[in-house]
Design a protein around this motif. Structure first.
Motif, PDB file in Angstrom:
ATOM      1  N   LEU A  23     -16.586 -12.074  10.188  1.00 48.41           N
ATOM      2  CA  LEU A  23     -16.368 -12.224  11.624  1.00 48.41           C
ATOM      3  C   LEU A  23     -15.597 -13.506  11.934  1.00 48.41           C
ATOM      4  CD1 LEU A  23     -19.832 -11.002  12.928  1.00 48.41           C
ATOM      5  CD2 LEU A  23     -17.637  -9.827  13.207  1.00 48.41           C
ATOM      6  N   LEU A  28     -13.760 -14.594  15.451  1.00 51.86           N
ATOM      7  CA  LEU A  28     -14.939 -14.921  16.257  1.00 51.86           C
ATOM      8  C   LEU A  28     -15.287 -16.393  16.060  1.00 51.86           C
ATOM      9  CD1 LEU A  28     -16.759 -13.113  18.081  1.00 51.86           C
ATOM     10  CD2 LEU A  28     -18.434 -13.142  16.222  1.00 51.86           C
ATOM     11  N   LEU A 172     -15.736  -6.961  20.881  1.00 49.85           N
ATOM     12  CA  LEU A 172     -15.806  -6.792  19.433  1.00 49.85           C
ATOM     13  C   LEU A 172     -16.196  -5.353  19.145  1.00 49.85           C
ATOM     14  CD1 LEU A 172     -15.856  -7.949  16.508  1.00 49.85           C
ATOM     15  CD2 LEU A 172     -18.270  -8.528  16.912  1.00 49.85           C
ATOM     16  N   LEU A 249     -11.137  -7.333  17.424  1.00 51.80           N
ATOM     17  CA  LEU A 249     -11.520  -8.345  18.403  1.00 51.80           C
ATOM     18  C   LEU A 249     -10.368  -8.495  19.389  1.00 51.80           C
ATOM     19  CD1 LEU A 249     -13.654 -10.551  19.203  1.00 51.80           C
ATOM     20  CD2 LEU A 249     -12.277 -12.156  17.831  1.00 51.80           C
TER      21      LEU A 249
END
Length: 274
Positions: A23, A28, A172, A249
């Motif tokens: 991630l 992120l 996401l 994302l």
């Protein structure tokens, strides 16, 4: 897909640590506000299941960020409107009388997946009070996003989706596609071209169950995949393979704005072609 088939399709186990690292590679970051849509089977085999998925996101964004998930319960609604499946007409009165009122603490999600169902009862998670279109949130902006969710137009201006938009949040998609991207419903509202109808649900008022009617637009996800394809051709998004799935994302306000514009232009074009 059975767990055995998921294991067979996975090259290695996903873990809380590996998911967090993936991630971070996706983009992120600590402090992000993110609404998550997920498919456990698409991720491959995860050690710890939905709990590990949730914790991996929390590890990255930290309590300075905010994690949001849709926790919808479409079945807390008038049974005479149900389809896929419908119930016999002779059942409707009994079902309506006996249906429990929406309770954010115990009403289960419907067709939201195991991650969202697990998340709604996680520590320090708060769920909004909407019988059909509730959201759950954890983190810094939890109360801002969850409080004051309007019964009318539950995915519109006075909803958690609009709060995420104002706060500059992200979407996401963990192994999911645009057909389940709830933020696009806010775009439907802002397009101003979708018809409105009335529905009803049982809620609590002063500790008693009452049926309340409310208006909302005729939500329709059928065009979302096509809208998503166009959106990706014009905007910067981040895509990685996490486990066995494509994970995306993107910036939520951009998607909402693009959806509204697309729908307005589609209606205008249809009028010109008549």
């Amino acid at each position: 897909m059975s767990e055995e088939k998921v294991i067979q399709a996975s090259l290695s186990p996903q873990t809380r640590t590996s998911l967090s690292n993936s991630l971070i590679d996706l983009g992120l970051k600590e402090g992000m506000i993110v609404i998550v849509h997920s498919s456990m089977s698409a991720l491959g085999w995860v050690c710890g299941g939905p709990v590990a998925v949730i914790q991996s996101i929390q590890d990255v964004i930290t309590a300075n960020g905010t994690l949001v998930m849709p926790t919808h319960s479409a079945n807390v609604s008038d049974p005479k409107e149900w389809g896929n499946p419908s119930i016999p007409k002779s059942w409707v009165t009994t079902v309506r009388e006996e249906m429990p009122a929406f309770d954010p603490n115990i009403t289960p999600t419907l067709a939201m997946g195991s991650v969202a169902e697990t998340f709604r009862s996680f520590p320090d998670v708060k769920r909004s009070y909407h019988p059909v279109h509730s959201f759950a949130a954890w983190g810094k902006h939890r109360d801002t996003i969850i409080d004051h969710h309007s019964l009318k137009n539950g995915l519109g201006e006075n909803s958690p989706l609009a709060s995420i938009y104002e706060l500059g949040g992200h979407v996401l998609m963990l192994g999911t596609e645009y057909d389940t991207n709830t933020s696009m419903h806010l775009g439907e509202h802002r397009s101003g071209v979708i018809d409105t109808f009335t529905r009803a649900s049982p809620i609590f008022e002063n500790g008693k169950k009452v049926w309340r009617t409310y208006s909302e637009i005729d939500y329709d996800e059928e065009a979302f995949p096509n809208i998503g394809e166009g959106f990706e051709s014009k905007h910067t998004i981040s895509v990685r393979k996490i486990g066995t799935s494509k994970t995306t994302l993107l910036f939520q306000p951009d998607l909402v704005d693009y959806t509204a514009k697309f729908l307005r232009e589609q209606v205008s074009m249809n009028k010109c072609n008549k």
